[in-house]
Enzyme design. Structure first.
Site, mmCIF file in Angstrom:
data_model
loop_
_atom_site.group_PDB
_atom_site.id
_atom_site.type_symbol
_atom_site.label_atom_id
_atom_site.label_comp_id
_atom_site.label_asym_id
_atom_site.label_seq_id
_atom_site.Cartn_x
_atom_site.Cartn_y
_atom_site.Cartn_z
ATOM 1 N N ASN A 43 6.091 -6.747 0.462
ATOM 2 C CA ASN A 43 5.896 -5.384 0.947
ATOM 3 C C ASN A 43 4.618 -4.842 0.299
ATOM 4 O O ASN A 43 4.623 -4.482 -0.868
ATOM 5 C CB ASN A 43 7.119 -4.531 0.546
ATOM 6 C CG ASN A 43 6.956 -3.075 0.938
ATOM 7 O OD1 ASN A 43 6.040 -2.719 1.674
ATOM 8 N ND2 ASN A 43 7.857 -2.223 0.447
ATOM 9 N N TRP A 44 3.566 -4.820 1.092
ATOM 10 C CA TRP A 44 2.255 -4.396 0.550
ATOM 11 C C TRP A 44 2.186 -2.882 0.374
ATOM 12 O O TRP A 44 1.216 -2.366 -0.169
ATOM 13 C CB TRP A 44 1.120 -4.859 1.464
ATOM 14 C CG TRP A 44 0.841 -6.335 1.429
ATOM 15 C CD1 TRP A 44 1.503 -7.288 0.694
ATOM 16 C CD2 TRP A 44 -0.192 -7.040 2.145
ATOM 17 N NE1 TRP A 44 0.955 -8.520 0.914
ATOM 18 C CE2 TRP A 44 -0.094 -8.403 1.802
ATOM 19 C CE3 TRP A 44 -1.187 -6.645 3.047
ATOM 20 C CZ2 TRP A 44 -0.956 -9.376 2.327
ATOM 21 C CZ3 TRP A 44 -2.040 -7.613 3.571
ATOM 22 C CH2 TRP A 44 -1.927 -8.959 3.213
ATOM 23 N N LYS A 45 3.149 -2.166 0.918
ATOM 24 C CA LYS A 45 3.150 -0.686 0.869
ATOM 25 C C LYS A 45 1.800 -0.158 1.396
ATOM 26 O O LYS A 45 1.298 -0.696 2.378
ATOM 27 C CB LYS A 45 3.463 -0.210 -0.542
ATOM 28 C CG LYS A 45 4.756 -0.868 -1.076
ATOM 29 C CD LYS A 45 5.306 -0.229 -2.291
ATOM 30 C CE LYS A 45 6.549 -0.987 -2.724
ATOM 31 N NZ LYS A 45 7.253 -0.342 -3.811
ATOM 32 N N HIS A 103 13.415 2.010 3.522
ATOM 33 C CA HIS A 103 12.938 1.768 2.150
ATOM 34 C C HIS A 103 13.122 3.050 1.324
ATOM 35 O O HIS A 103 12.973 4.156 1.848
ATOM 36 C CB HIS A 103 11.464 1.351 2.176
ATOM 37 C CG HIS A 103 10.984 0.877 0.841
ATOM 38 N ND1 HIS A 103 10.611 1.744 -0.149
ATOM 39 C CD2 HIS A 103 10.869 -0.370 0.323
ATOM 40 C CE1 HIS A 103 10.265 1.045 -1.231
ATOM 41 N NE2 HIS A 103 10.413 -0.243 -0.966
ATOM 42 N N GLU A 117 11.309 4.532 -0.727
ATOM 43 C CA GLU A 117 10.173 5.465 -0.746
ATOM 44 C C GLU A 117 10.188 6.350 0.500
ATOM 45 O O GLU A 117 9.774 7.499 0.462
ATOM 46 C CB GLU A 117 8.850 4.682 -0.879
ATOM 47 C CG GLU A 117 8.661 4.207 -2.312
ATOM 48 C CD GLU A 117 7.922 2.891 -2.455
ATOM 49 O OE1 GLU A 117 7.263 2.443 -1.505
ATOM 50 O OE2 GLU A 117 8.023 2.302 -3.545
ATOM 51 N N GLU A 133 17.897 -2.765 -3.384
ATOM 52 C CA GLU A 133 16.762 -2.341 -4.199
ATOM 53 C C GLU A 133 17.161 -1.094 -4.997
ATOM 54 O O GLU A 133 17.067 0.029 -4.469
ATOM 55 C CB GLU A 133 15.574 -1.997 -3.303
ATOM 56 C CG GLU A 133 14.995 -3.167 -2.565
ATOM 57 C CD GLU A 133 13.506 -2.978 -2.314
ATOM 58 O OE1 GLU A 133 12.728 -3.819 -2.758
ATOM 59 O OE2 GLU A 133 13.124 -1.971 -1.701
ATOM 60 N N GLY A 150 8.974 -0.599 -8.705
ATOM 61 C CA GLY A 150 7.653 -0.223 -9.217
ATOM 62 C C GLY A 150 7.651 0.260 -10.654
ATOM 63 O O GLY A 150 6.697 0.890 -11.098
ATOM 64 N N SER A 204 10.819 -4.611 -9.005
ATOM 65 C CA SER A 204 10.085 -5.207 -10.144
ATOM 66 C C SER A 204 10.280 -6.723 -10.245
ATOM 67 O O SER A 204 10.397 -7.261 -11.346
ATOM 68 C CB SER A 204 10.476 -4.512 -11.451
ATOM 69 O OG SER A 204 10.066 -3.161 -11.435
#
Ligand code: PGA
Length: 250
Positions: A8-10, A103, A105, A177, A183, A213
């Protein structure tokens, strides 16, 4: 069954040039070491704007020797007046196979609700995209002993609209997650993640990934406790580290 390793490159990297470089580095390493793809399915989820140019770097003739593309989100409607949104069919038409849904975020920063996530999940399944549904508890919820309750609730609400059970389970992937592990460099201890995995396996059949992480040092710990793969954020932006994660997960 193949392990799923998802990058996941975000909202990274900042230019198409860098995105192509990173994608090609991963693709070329994989091609040279085809054993990696016999045991793992590698899925790269770049920002939307890079999906089209990156899809052009994939060759249909060597389909099985390449990473697959995933999107980081989607919208539930087919088309129309939804400024800024991306439809499932737009993704399908680019050759995207997977899509991350819910997700943390998006749940926490963009205030995506369980109802929105349910609609997105249903749209992904209906359009034959393989959804990677993210669920996870906050630190406060874990500390107050609510982890299982929160996860069960997120799962139940997300699956509400997908009335056909077979449809629900066929392509669905779940990523556990924990929000506090994302992160932060503070991953969930593998033994604690295993407890969650056992709980989730009792509730549902799909493949279950761990995310939060993950790095090349801890990747194999999660595979060893029984996870079907990994969802990797920060560490997937360094191709050498990402390839090490894949190798260590075999
Ligand atoms: P992280 O992110 O590996 O940087 O913790 C994981 C994720 O958000 O999917």
């Amino acid at each position: 069954m193949k392990k799923l390793i998802v990058a996941n490159w975000k909202m990274n990297p900042q230019s198409l040039l860098e995105a192509k470089k990173l994608f090609n580095s991963i693709k070329n390493r994989i091609k040279k070491n085809s054993a990696l793809l016999k045991k793992t399915e590698i899925i790269i989820c770049p920002p939307f704007v890079y999906l089209a140019p990156l899809s052009k770097l994939l060759q249909p003739t060597t389909y099985n020797l390449q990473p697959k593309l995933g999107a980081q989100d989607l919208f539930w409607a087919k088309m129309g007046a939804f400024t800024g949104e991306i439809s499932p069919m737009m993704l399908k038409n680019l050759g995207v196979e997977y899509v991350i849904v819910g997700h943390s975020e998006r749940r926490h920063i963009l205030k995506e609700t369980d109802e929105m996530i349910a609609k997105k999940l249903e749209a992904a399944i209906k359009n034959k995209l393989k959804p990677i549904l993210c669920i996870g508890e906050t630190e406060k919820e874990r500390k107050s002993g609510k982890t299982f309750q929160v996860l069960k609730n997120q799962l139940k609400k997300a699956l509400k609209s997908t009335s056909n059970v077979k449809l629900q389970t066929s392509n669905l992937i779940i990523a556990y997650e924990p929000v506090w592990a994302i992160g932060t460099g503070n991953p969930c201890k593998p033994e604690d993640a295993k407890e969650v995995l056992i709980f989730l396996k009792k509730l549902t059949q799909p493949s279950i990934l761990y995310g939060g992480s993950v790095n090349s040092q801890n990747a194999k710990d999660y595979i060893e406790v029984g996870f079907d793969g990994l969802l990797v954020g920060g560490a997937s932006l360094n191709h050498k580290e990402f390839i090490k994660i894949i190798k260590n997960s075999l």
